[in-house]
Scaffold this motif. Structure first.
Motif, mmCIF file in Angstrom:
data_model
loop_
_atom_site.group_PDB
_atom_site.id
_atom_site.type_symbol
_atom_site.label_atom_id
_atom_site.label_comp_id
_atom_site.label_asym_id
_atom_site.label_seq_id
_atom_site.Cartn_x
_atom_site.Cartn_y
_atom_site.Cartn_z
ATOM 1 N N ASP A 9 0.820 -1.202 0.000
ATOM 2 C CA ASP A 9 0.000 0.000 0.000
ATOM 3 C C ASP A 9 0.862 1.263 0.000
ATOM 4 O O ASP A 9 0.350 2.369 0.131
ATOM 5 N N GLN A 10 2.184 1.101 -0.138
ATOM 6 C CA GLN A 10 3.078 2.238 -0.259
ATOM 7 C C GLN A 10 4.384 1.781 -0.905
ATOM 8 O O GLN A 10 4.678 0.589 -0.967
ATOM 9 N N CYS A 11 5.163 2.737 -1.378
ATOM 10 C CA CYS A 11 6.469 2.460 -1.991
ATOM 11 C C CYS A 11 6.364 1.459 -3.138
ATOM 12 O O CYS A 11 6.993 0.400 -3.118
ATOM 13 N N PHE A 12 5.551 1.769 -4.133
ATOM 14 C CA PHE A 12 5.479 0.920 -5.311
ATOM 15 C C PHE A 12 5.319 1.805 -6.550
ATOM 16 O O PHE A 12 5.024 2.981 -6.448
ATOM 17 N N THR A 13 5.551 1.205 -7.723
ATOM 18 C CA THR A 13 5.527 1.932 -8.985
ATOM 19 C C THR A 13 4.572 1.252 -9.959
ATOM 20 O O THR A 13 4.586 0.030 -10.086
ATOM 21 N N LEU A 14 3.750 2.050 -10.640
ATOM 22 C CA LEU A 14 2.833 1.531 -11.648
ATOM 23 C C LEU A 14 3.394 1.825 -13.038
ATOM 24 O O LEU A 14 3.738 2.966 -13.341
ATOM 25 N N VAL A 15 3.494 0.798 -13.848
ATOM 26 C CA VAL A 15 3.941 0.968 -15.229
ATOM 27 C C VAL A 15 3.022 0.158 -16.137
ATOM 28 O O VAL A 15 2.415 -0.822 -15.712
ATOM 29 N N GLN A 126 -6.267 -15.755 -8.615
ATOM 30 C CA GLN A 126 -6.343 -15.404 -7.208
ATOM 31 C C GLN A 126 -4.947 -15.495 -6.592
ATOM 32 O O GLN A 126 -4.625 -16.432 -5.859
ATOM 33 N N PRO A 127 -4.067 -14.564 -6.922
ATOM 34 C CA PRO A 127 -2.694 -14.605 -6.419
ATOM 35 C C PRO A 127 -2.650 -14.520 -4.898
ATOM 36 O O PRO A 127 -3.455 -13.846 -4.270
ATOM 37 N N THR A 128 -1.682 -15.209 -4.324
ATOM 38 C CA THR A 128 -1.516 -15.211 -2.887
ATOM 39 C C THR A 128 -1.046 -13.837 -2.409
ATOM 40 O O THR A 128 -0.132 -13.265 -2.981
ATOM 41 N N GLN A 129 -1.647 -13.307 -1.377
ATOM 42 C CA GLN A 129 -1.255 -12.028 -0.803
ATOM 43 C C GLN A 129 -0.441 -12.285 0.453
ATOM 44 O O GLN A 129 -0.856 -13.041 1.323
ATOM 45 N N VAL A 130 0.717 -11.653 0.536
ATOM 46 C CA VAL A 130 1.609 -11.854 1.671
ATOM 47 C C VAL A 130 1.840 -10.531 2.370
ATOM 48 O O VAL A 130 2.199 -9.537 1.737
ATOM 49 N N LYS A 131 1.655 -10.497 3.675
ATOM 50 C CA LYS A 131 1.913 -9.292 4.441
ATOM 51 C C LYS A 131 3.414 -9.059 4.548
ATOM 52 O O LYS A 131 4.175 -9.997 4.759
ATOM 53 N N THR A 132 3.827 -7.802 4.414
ATOM 54 C CA THR A 132 5.261 -7.485 4.406
ATOM 55 C C THR A 132 5.688 -6.894 5.738
ATOM 56 O O THR A 132 5.844 -5.690 5.884
ATOM 57 N N ASP A 133 5.852 -7.746 6.722
ATOM 58 C CA ASP A 133 6.380 -7.352 8.014
ATOM 59 C C ASP A 133 7.902 -7.380 7.916
ATOM 60 O O ASP A 133 8.485 -8.436 7.682
#
Length: 285
Positions: A9-15, A126-133
């Motif tokens: 939800d932050q620090c990413f880029t859309l191309v 349905q890609p797996t979502q992983v929390k980034t702790d």
């Protein structure tokens, strides 16, 4: 092969996916373009800075490589240049190619385009979502390193070894202003020296001493790298030198072999200076 995406939800880029269409750009150009697009709008493109981005990577891209990639991006239309009043060249980057016939430059690419997707789990729909702790990420990285390392040590011992290895890499990057990653050859060399019986403090002592000795020498700074510092044939000598300097408060160890320090070549296989160093040390005991 499946792709697992982390939730961000932050620090990413859309191309746009058109950047990655087949036959459009080389992998090198794809990578540089996405790197440039990850920067803010006011960011100034500098070939000299781009040449430093991959320093410390397994395969770095030098100045000539950077200019070659920029030339490819200009030919396709993702980069244009204009001359400033000062005479400097300004690079302008676009997320879509600016050409006379843009429809010919970029074919229509479906967002659901796949090349024979693997229908095994996880389901591509349905890609797996992983929390980034961050803490969990570090633990996962250490576990992977421990599982990949050889030997009969327990998992807990391997985890500690992997943790120590990362501390050494962090110390090297902080002391020498480098960007080595705790993996591959770098990790292998550090772990090998620890398995030889050298401590984390020994490895850091060599780093500190060589940074002090080579850090201000433009020609020698290139040797502040794991391949040189932790080489199996060189590390014991470097450690002896670091200890000698620490105990005697001098950096003129090269005098012991009658050779000015500025002419030392760390990749030289001649290790006679190590014996001379020990003989000199015995004279003071």
């Amino acid at each position: 092969m499946s792709i697992r995406r982390a939730k961000r939800d932050q620090c990413f880029t859309l191309v746009g996916n058109h950047i990655f269409q087949e036959g459009h750009l080389s992998f090198q150009a794809m990578g540089m373009l996405t790197y440039l697009l990850s920067k803010p709008d006011h960011w100034q493109v500098s070939p000299a800075q781009l040449a430093n981005v991959t320093q410390g990577a397994a395969k770095k891209t030098g100045r000539d490589g950077v200019y070659a990639i920029l030339k490819e991006l200009r030919q396709v239309g993702y980069v244009t240049t204009q001359k400033r009043a000062s005479g400097e060249i300004e690079y302008i980057v676009f997320d879509e190619p600016k050409t006379v016939n843009p429809d010919l430059a970029v074919r229509s690419v479906s967002c659901s385009e796949t090349d024979k997707p693997d229908l095994a789990q996880p389901d591509p729909a349905q890609p797996t979502q992983v929390k980034t702790d961050p803490k969990q990420k570090r633990k996962d990285q250490l576990l992977i390193l421990a599982q990949q390392s050889e030997g009969n040590d327990s998992v807990s011992e391997k985890l500690q070894q992997a943790n120590d290895m990362q501390d050494v890499v962090f110390h090297l990057n902080n002391a020498a202003q480098t960007r080595f990653q705790p993996k591959g050859q770098t990790a292998g060399l550090i772990i090998a020296r620890m398995q030889d019986g050298f401590s984390v403090q020994d490895l850091m002592a060599v780093i500190d001493h060589k940074v002090q000795e080579w850090g201000d020498d433009a020609r020698m700074r290139q040797y502040l790298r794991p391949a040189t510092l932790f080489n199996i044939n060189k590390f014991p000598g470097y450690l002896s030198q670091a200890r000698y300097v620490r105990e005697n408060g001098t950096t003129a160890v090269a005098v012991a072999v009658g050779r000015p320090s500025r002419h030392w070549e760390p990749d030289d296989e001649d290790t006679r200076w190590i014996h001379a160093l020990h003989q000199s040390s015995e004279q003071y005991n």
